[in-house]
Design an enzyme around this catalytic site. Structure first.
Site, mmCIF file in Angstrom:
data_model
loop_
_atom_site.group_PDB
_atom_site.id
_atom_site.type_symbol
_atom_site.label_atom_id
_atom_site.label_comp_id
_atom_site.label_asym_id
_atom_site.label_seq_id
_atom_site.Cartn_x
_atom_site.Cartn_y
_atom_site.Cartn_z
ATOM 1 N N SER A 68 0.817 -1.216 0.000
ATOM 2 C CA SER A 68 0.000 0.000 0.000
ATOM 3 C C SER A 68 0.850 1.265 0.000
ATOM 4 O O SER A 68 1.924 1.315 0.618
ATOM 5 C CB SER A 68 -0.867 -0.004 1.263
ATOM 6 O OG SER A 68 -1.404 1.270 1.504
ATOM 7 N N GLU A 72 0.175 3.627 1.756
ATOM 8 C CA GLU A 72 0.250 4.033 3.171
ATOM 9 C C GLU A 72 1.648 3.771 3.731
ATOM 10 O O GLU A 72 2.042 4.372 4.727
ATOM 11 C CB GLU A 72 -0.772 3.264 4.003
ATOM 12 C CG GLU A 72 -2.138 3.894 4.071
ATOM 13 C CD GLU A 72 -2.176 5.194 4.879
ATOM 14 O OE1 GLU A 72 -1.771 5.190 6.050
ATOM 15 O OE2 GLU A 72 -2.597 6.208 4.315
ATOM 16 N N TYR A 102 -1.755 0.398 10.702
ATOM 17 C CA TYR A 102 -2.001 -0.267 9.413
ATOM 18 C C TYR A 102 -0.772 -0.138 8.508
ATOM 19 O O TYR A 102 -0.314 -1.131 7.924
ATOM 20 C CB TYR A 102 -3.230 0.364 8.745
ATOM 21 C CG TYR A 102 -3.419 -0.048 7.298
ATOM 22 C CD1 TYR A 102 -4.067 -1.224 6.961
ATOM 23 C CD2 TYR A 102 -2.942 0.760 6.256
ATOM 24 C CE1 TYR A 102 -4.231 -1.602 5.639
ATOM 25 C CE2 TYR A 102 -3.103 0.391 4.928
ATOM 26 C CZ TYR A 102 -3.747 -0.791 4.619
ATOM 27 O OH TYR A 102 -3.903 -1.160 3.306
HETATM 28 P P1 NAP Z 1 -11.597 -4.580 1.671
HETATM 29 O O1 NAP Z 1 -12.710 -4.224 0.757
HETATM 30 O O2 NAP Z 1 -11.585 -4.036 3.062
HETATM 31 O O3 NAP Z 1 -11.535 -6.189 1.743
HETATM 32 C C1 NAP Z 1 -10.769 -6.853 2.714
HETATM 33 C C2 NAP Z 1 -10.977 -8.353 2.567
HETATM 34 O O4 NAP Z 1 -10.175 -9.029 3.543
HETATM 35 C C3 NAP Z 1 -12.430 -8.809 2.787
HETATM 36 O O5 NAP Z 1 -12.726 -9.803 1.835
HETATM 37 C C4 NAP Z 1 -12.360 -9.420 4.195
HETATM 38 O O6 NAP Z 1 -13.333 -10.418 4.410
HETATM 39 C C5 NAP Z 1 -10.981 -10.049 4.144
HETATM 40 N N1 NAP Z 1 -10.459 -10.374 5.486
HETATM 41 C C6 NAP Z 1 -10.271 -9.524 6.506
HETATM 42 N N2 NAP Z 1 -9.799 -10.190 7.569
HETATM 43 C C7 NAP Z 1 -9.704 -11.505 7.220
HETATM 44 C C8 NAP Z 1 -9.303 -12.701 7.883
HETATM 45 N N3 NAP Z 1 -8.887 -12.678 9.161
HETATM 46 N N4 NAP Z 1 -9.317 -13.866 7.197
HETATM 47 C C9 NAP Z 1 -9.736 -13.909 5.924
HETATM 48 N N5 NAP Z 1 -10.147 -12.812 5.238
HETATM 49 C C10 NAP Z 1 -10.144 -11.631 5.876
HETATM 50 O O7 NAP Z 1 -10.187 -4.181 1.025
HETATM 51 P P2 NAP Z 1 -9.830 -3.766 -0.511
HETATM 52 O O8 NAP Z 1 -10.024 -2.323 -0.670
HETATM 53 O O9 NAP Z 1 -10.447 -4.737 -1.426
HETATM 54 O O10 NAP Z 1 -8.246 -3.982 -0.489
HETATM 55 C C11 NAP Z 1 -7.674 -5.251 -0.786
HETATM 56 C C12 NAP Z 1 -6.267 -5.296 -0.214
HETATM 57 O O11 NAP Z 1 -5.476 -4.260 -0.808
HETATM 58 C C13 NAP Z 1 -6.155 -5.076 1.286
HETATM 59 O O12 NAP Z 1 -5.073 -5.864 1.742
HETATM 60 C C14 NAP Z 1 -5.817 -3.607 1.422
HETATM 61 O O13 NAP Z 1 -5.147 -3.364 2.633
HETATM 62 C C15 NAP Z 1 -4.924 -3.426 0.208
HETATM 63 N N6 NAP Z 1 -4.875 -2.088 -0.390
HETATM 64 C C16 NAP Z 1 -6.030 -1.467 -0.726
HETATM 65 C C17 NAP Z 1 -5.979 -0.228 -1.350
HETATM 66 C C18 NAP Z 1 -7.229 0.488 -1.765
HETATM 67 O O14 NAP Z 1 -7.136 1.693 -2.027
HETATM 68 N N7 NAP Z 1 -8.360 -0.192 -1.858
HETATM 69 C C19 NAP Z 1 -4.722 0.348 -1.627
HETATM 70 C C20 NAP Z 1 -3.576 -0.338 -1.288
HETATM 71 C C21 NAP Z 1 -3.651 -1.575 -0.678
HETATM 72 P P3 NAP Z 1 -14.779 -10.112 5.091
HETATM 73 O O15 NAP Z 1 -15.686 -9.792 3.929
HETATM 74 O O16 NAP Z 1 -15.082 -11.392 5.765
HETATM 75 O O17 NAP Z 1 -14.595 -8.949 6.020
HETATM 76 O O1 G4F Z 2 -10.498 6.930 2.433
HETATM 77 P P1 G4F Z 2 -9.519 6.815 3.539
HETATM 78 O O2 G4F Z 2 -9.989 6.227 4.808
HETATM 79 O O3 G4F Z 2 -8.290 6.018 2.927
HETATM 80 P P2 G4F Z 2 -6.746 5.906 3.363
HETATM 81 O O4 G4F Z 2 -6.554 6.186 4.799
HETATM 82 O O5 G4F Z 2 -5.945 6.710 2.404
HETATM 83 O O6 G4F Z 2 -6.482 4.343 3.148
HETATM 84 C C1 G4F Z 2 -6.920 3.662 1.975
HETATM 85 O O7 G4F Z 2 -5.913 3.734 0.991
HETATM 86 C C2 G4F Z 2 -4.695 3.052 1.342
HETATM 87 C C3 G4F Z 2 -3.733 3.270 0.168
HETATM 88 O O8 G4F Z 2 -3.016 4.463 0.370
HETATM 89 C C4 G4F Z 2 -4.997 1.600 1.572
HETATM 90 F F1 G4F Z 2 -3.846 0.924 1.841
HETATM 91 C C5 G4F Z 2 -5.973 1.460 2.716
HETATM 92 O O9 G4F Z 2 -6.304 0.080 2.888
HETATM 93 C C6 G4F Z 2 -7.245 2.215 2.352
HETATM 94 O O10 G4F Z 2 -7.847 1.567 1.257
HETATM 95 O O11 G4F Z 2 -8.908 8.263 3.893
HETATM 96 C C7 G4F Z 2 -8.359 9.090 2.882
HETATM 97 C C8 G4F Z 2 -8.071 10.470 3.470
HETATM 98 C C9 G4F Z 2 -7.284 10.452 4.795
HETATM 99 O O12 G4F Z 2 -6.299 11.434 4.762
HETATM 100 C C10 G4F Z 2 -8.322 10.792 5.850
HETATM 101 O O13 G4F Z 2 -7.804 11.475 7.000
HETATM 102 O O14 G4F Z 2 -9.326 11.095 3.772
HETATM 103 C C11 G4F Z 2 -9.215 11.724 5.036
HETATM 104 N N1 G4F Z 2 -10.548 11.870 5.599
HETATM 105 C C12 G4F Z 2 -11.132 13.070 5.908
HETATM 106 N N2 G4F Z 2 -12.328 12.850 6.452
HETATM 107 C C13 G4F Z 2 -11.395 10.895 5.932
HETATM 108 C C14 G4F Z 2 -12.523 11.503 6.471
HETATM 109 N N3 G4F Z 2 -11.294 9.544 5.805
HETATM 110 C C15 G4F Z 2 -12.346 8.791 6.216
HETATM 111 N N4 G4F Z 2 -12.290 7.449 6.069
HETATM 112 N N5 G4F Z 2 -13.472 9.357 6.774
HETATM 113 C C16 G4F Z 2 -13.614 10.711 6.931
HETATM 114 O O15 G4F Z 2 -14.621 11.192 7.438
#
Ligand code: NAP
Ligand code: G4F
Length: 322
Positions: free
Chosen positions: A124, A126, A148
């Protein structure tokens, strides 16, 4: 012979798009789901007849090894994690168990049961946290700002370490934020698109947010799962940064989302201390040039189209609920 892919986190946003992509390519797709008293499969409801589901948990080594053994995958995509940054301060130990040690458990399962399988780890942006250079590229040092982010740095380096120690085809994709109508409602983009739809229907009158000056490099999840697949088709395993190369503030996202329905976000958005974070990531923007050149990957959906897609999907959802 079709290939078999094993996806952890198949019920999540990325898992659902990746399953669609791999089915379209003719893969046999097996998804890992954890035991629950309900069946939370809303994102993959349209796919359940075409995929196999296997029960395992990132916290349980035996179940992971058994699933890998039984599936005999060619490719493993480790997408499961506790993925919400804000929650990681409230549940830091659990976040470490899922998001950090869970990766080691998956790598151990692969090493024991399918050492020839190719492994993708969901790293990520992050991990860059309090960024030490802009834009962020593969060589940019990590400086995580949340439990995280720290857990993801561990997951990243254990993947590199297993690649180098055991000669595995194991790679990390360092993906910047990617969104879609399937994004969880707690993430800021979906929280905004959902609020716009609710405000339009008179179900909500304000939107409470935290730091709206934070900047992110936002892309479309459907584009990013294609990059994951491309990483596993390379001749040699390597890690890549995946992002658009553009950055926008949360305020910009609000402006674009409310403008879709001819509203001014300043009339509705209220800043609330509750949503500020103990340590913030102020600015993320990718340098995706290696992915462009070596993977042939470029994002198809730009920021304005992404915002519109998300708002329209939520407007349609509420219209159907009437
Ligand atoms: P998400 O929608 O939150 O999905 C997370 C998945 O992990 C769900 O299917 C959840 O299952 C499963 N999970 C959580 N805990 C588990 C456990 N103990 N055993 C088995 N499965 C479990 O996340 P996403 O946005 O698709 O992201 C996918 C991956 O990419 C994550 O690792 C996230 O950290 C990473 N990532 C995401 C972003 C982004 O912007 N979306 C960016 C960079 C990296 P349940 O349905 O049962 O909860
Ligand atoms: O949407 P966010 O919660 O995503 P964040 O923290 O960037 O994390 C996501 O992206 C990561 C990749 O860089 C993934 F690894 C991670 O799993 C996840 O998918 O927050 C985005 C920004 C932050 O700066 C937060 O402080 O939005 C700001 N924010 C402002 N108000 C808020 C809010 N975020 C959330 N969730 N809720 C608010 O009310």
């Amino acid at each position: 012979m079709s290939k078999t892919a094993l996806i952890t986190g198949i019920t999540g946003q990325d898992g659902s798009y990746l399953a669609e992509l791999l089915l379209a390519k003719g893969y046999r797709v097996v998804g890992v789901v954890r035991r629950s008293s309900t069946t939370p499969y809303e994102r993959i409801a349209h796919l359940v007849d075409r995929i196999e589901l296997a029960s395992a948990d990132l916290l349980d080594q035996t179940s992971l090894t058994d699933v890998v053994q039984a599936t005999a995958p060619d490719e493993i995509y480790n997408l499961a994690a506790q993925s919400f940054v804000q929650t990681s301060w409230k549940q830091p130990v659990l976040t470490g168990e899922f998001t950090a040690l869970g990766v080691t458990r998956m790598l151990e399962a692969l090493r024991k049961a399918a050492p020839k399988a190719r492994f993708y780890q969901a790293s990520s942006s992050e991990q860059f946290g309090k960024v030490v250079e802009t834009p962020q590229r593969e060589s940019t040092p990590f400086y995580p700002r949340s439990p995280y982010g720290v857990a993801k740095v561990y997951g990243h380096w254990i993947t590199v370490n297993y690649r180098e120690s055991f000669d595995l085809f194991a790679v990390s994709g360092i993906l910047f934020n990617h969104e879609s109508p399937r994004r969880g409602l707690e993430f800021v983009t979906r929280k905004i698109s959902d609020a716009v739809a609710r405000i339009q229907r008179g179900l909500q009158h304000e939107l409470r947010l935290g730091n709206i000056d934070a900047r992110r490099d936002w892309g479309f999840a459907g584009d990013y799962v294609d990059a994951m697949w491309r990483m596993l088709q390379q001749d040699t395993p390597d890690d890549f940064v995946i992002g658009t190369g553009e950055t926008y503030s949360v305020r910009d996202f609000c402006h674009a989302a409310f403008s879709t329905v001819d509203l001014d976000y300043r009339d509705y958005v209220v800043q609330d201390e509750k949503f500020f974070r103990p340590a913030e990531v102020d600015l993320l923007v990718a340098d995706p040039s290696r992915a462009n050149h070596e993977l042939g990957w470029t994002p198809k959906i730009q920021f304005a189209e992404l915002v519109r897609m998300m708002v329209e999907a939520d407007l349609e959802r509420y219209a159907r609920l009437r």
